[in-house]
Design a protein around this motif. Structure first.
Motif, PDB file in Angstrom:
ATOM      1  N   VAL A  18       0.838  -1.195   0.000  1.00  0.00           N
ATOM      2  CA  VAL A  18       0.000   0.000   0.000  1.00  0.00           C
ATOM      3  C   VAL A  18       0.875   1.249   0.000  1.00  0.00           C
ATOM      4  CG1 VAL A  18      -1.821  -1.201   1.293  1.00  0.00           C
ATOM      5  CG2 VAL A  18      -0.167   0.235   2.512  1.00  0.00           C
ATOM      6  N   ALA A  34      -4.064   0.716  -2.453  1.00  0.00           N
ATOM      7  CA  ALA A  34      -3.425  -0.563  -2.765  1.00  0.00           C
ATOM      8  C   ALA A  34      -2.411  -0.351  -3.886  1.00  0.00           C
ATOM      9  CB  ALA A  34      -4.475  -1.585  -3.180  1.00  0.00           C
ATOM     10  N   LEU A  39      -5.874  -6.721  -4.137  1.00  0.00           N
ATOM     11  CA  LEU A  39      -5.549  -6.814  -2.716  1.00  0.00           C
ATOM     12  C   LEU A  39      -6.847  -6.797  -1.906  1.00  0.00           C
ATOM     13  CD1 LEU A  39      -3.220  -6.924  -0.668  1.00  0.00           C
ATOM     14  CD2 LEU A  39      -3.250  -4.422  -0.634  1.00  0.00           C
ATOM     15  N   ASP A  40      -7.065  -7.844  -1.153  1.00  0.00           N
ATOM     16  CA  ASP A  40      -8.301  -8.005  -0.385  1.00  0.00           C
ATOM     17  C   ASP A  40      -8.228  -7.151   0.885  1.00  0.00           C
ATOM     18  OD1 ASP A  40     -10.793  -9.295   0.478  1.00  0.00           O
ATOM     19  OD2 ASP A  40      -9.520 -10.304   1.950  1.00  0.00           O
ATOM     20  N   LEU A  41      -9.190  -6.233   1.058  1.00  0.00           N
ATOM     21  CA  LEU A  41      -9.126  -5.304   2.177  1.00  0.00           C
ATOM     22  C   LEU A  41      -9.294  -6.019   3.517  1.00  0.00           C
ATOM     23  CD1 LEU A  41      -8.831  -2.451   3.225  1.00  0.00           C
ATOM     24  CD2 LEU A  41     -11.289  -2.115   2.859  1.00  0.00           C
ATOM     25  N   TRP A  44      -6.091  -7.644   4.392  1.00  0.00           N
ATOM     26  CA  TRP A  44      -5.037  -6.691   4.736  1.00  0.00           C
ATOM     27  C   TRP A  44      -5.263  -6.064   6.110  1.00  0.00           C
ATOM     28  CZ3 TRP A  44      -4.405  -1.449   5.717  1.00  0.00           C
ATOM     29  CH2 TRP A  44      -3.075  -1.007   5.683  1.00  0.00           C
ATOM     30  N   PHE A  67      -8.531  -1.352  -3.322  1.00  0.00           N
ATOM     31  CA  PHE A  67      -8.633  -2.703  -2.781  1.00  0.00           C
ATOM     32  C   PHE A  67      -9.820  -3.414  -3.430  1.00  0.00           C
ATOM     33  CE2 PHE A  67      -6.287  -0.346   0.361  1.00  0.00           C
ATOM     34  CZ  PHE A  67      -5.423  -1.248   0.949  1.00  0.00           C
ATOM     35  N   GLU A  68      -9.837  -4.720  -3.319  1.00  0.00           N
ATOM     36  CA  GLU A  68     -10.947  -5.507  -3.858  1.00  0.00           C
ATOM     37  C   GLU A  68     -12.066  -5.593  -2.822  1.00  0.00           C
ATOM     38  OE1 GLU A  68     -11.685  -7.093  -6.896  1.00  0.00           O
ATOM     39  OE2 GLU A  68     -10.203  -5.600  -7.466  1.00  0.00           O
TER      40      GLU A  68
END
Length: 338
Positions: A18, A34, A39-41, A44, A67-68
């Motif tokens: 990030v 991201a 990138l899965d929030l 993370w 983010f996804e």
């Protein structure tokens, strides 16, 4: 047929997944973007609650971008990675719908209406410490941002005589619920049982009167300021400028006053001793928030986390379709007024 590519979760193999930058004078609203795709929030954020809370202590609000976060459930998982127990929504002040477990639509007022900046549920005896917003659909036309203002900026700018006026007595909120006024009490309190409403009112030091076959009037004296439980800062914290009759269009308030009188308005705010609040006082507060508001245009998938003590939020008018979902966490109970 192959399925969708798996989402990328933050791992130790990525040195800097990030980027971070502050949007306003190095003091207000942190943007976390991201730096890698997919990138899965929720992944993370897992294990980063204390770090996020320190960022909120410092900056008041944190935007997560890139983010996804594709669905309401994705959003729920991200919020629960910070606070597993999200809050319900009792003593409602606006129509909302629950679209996932404790994930709600944002205030469903007319799209042409500006919603003044405010602290969530500052009219109540308890409120969420943290708010989570997710942009499922930015406005397809114009407008629709969620403006923010730093209470560290606003509170010192409130005129001393206004602060003294409110600090002496607090704020008194009078609300009328019914099928033809504002929200029905069944929706506001999420029950059809009058005994449950009465128990809630007793527990929250709220006076109540049942009116006719299906009406309810409540009267509650609440705080004008609140003290942040982590930083110790005392900030302006009430709904006087939002609930005051002057916040309605003049033609609407005039019609309601002629029909129901001042005590029958859907909502109104007075000084804690029941005296009227001058129109110019609350108009000045509304203008102060707007003058110092910061608007970050929504992008699809954005998640915004707000410290409900340190920042106010509102809504700009918009055109076209727009969907912002909301979750809340970390209930704070103000026992000083009970």
């Amino acid at each position: 047929m192959s399925g969708p590519a798996p989402r990328r979760r933050a791992t130790g193999t990525v040195s800097s997944p990030v980027s971070r930058r502050v949007l306003v004078d190095d003091r207000f609203v942190l943007l976390v973007e991201a730096a890698v795709p997919d990138l899965d929030l929720a992944g993370w954020l897992a294990g980063r609650r204390e770090k996020l809370l320190r960022d909120l202590d410092q900056f008041g609000a944190v935007f997560f971008r890139g983010f996804e976060v594709r669905t309401p459930d994705d959003f729920s998982h991200a919020a629960r990675a910070v606070s597993p127990d999200l809050l319900g929504y009792l003593e409602r002040a606006a129509p909302r719908h629950e679209v996932a477990d404790r994930v709600f639509t944002s205030t469903e007022f007319n799209a042409e209406q500006w919603i003044p900046l405010h602290h969530e549920m500052s009219y109540s005896h308890n409120w969420p410490s943290y708010l989570y917003f997710w942009c499922a659909q930015p406005a397809t036309g114009s407008g629709g941002a969620t403006p923010l203002a730093s209470e560290r900026v606003i509170t010192p700018l409130i005129p001393a005589d206004v602060r003294e006026l409110f600090l002496r007595s607090g704020v008194c909120y009078v609300r009328n619920y019914g099928p033809h006024l504002d929200l029905p009490w069944q929706e506001a309190f999420q029950t059809t049982d009058r005994a449950e409403v009465e128990a809630y009112c007793h527990a929250s030091a709220t006076e109540f009167t049942w009116l006719g076959s299906d009406g309810l009037r409540t009267r509650a004296r609440r705080q004008a300021v609140a003290t942040h439980p982590r930083t110790g800062e005392t900030v302006w914290f009430n709904h006087a400028h939002l609930f005051h009759v002057s916040n309605m269009p003049a033609e609407v308030s005039g019609a309601l006053l002629r029909e129901y009188g001042p005590d029958g308005l859907p909502r109104n705010a007075y000084l804690g001793d029941g005296q009227p609040i001058p129109d110019e006082v609350v108009a000045g507060l509304r203008e102060l928030y707007r003058e110092h508001a910061v608007s970050v245009p929504w992008q699809r998938g954005d998640v915004l986390v707000v410290d409900n003590f340190l920042a106010t939020h509102g809504r700009e008018p918009f055109s076209g379709d727009r969907q912002i979902l909301v979750a809340m966490s970390d209930l704070y109970v103000n026992r000083s007024v009970l």
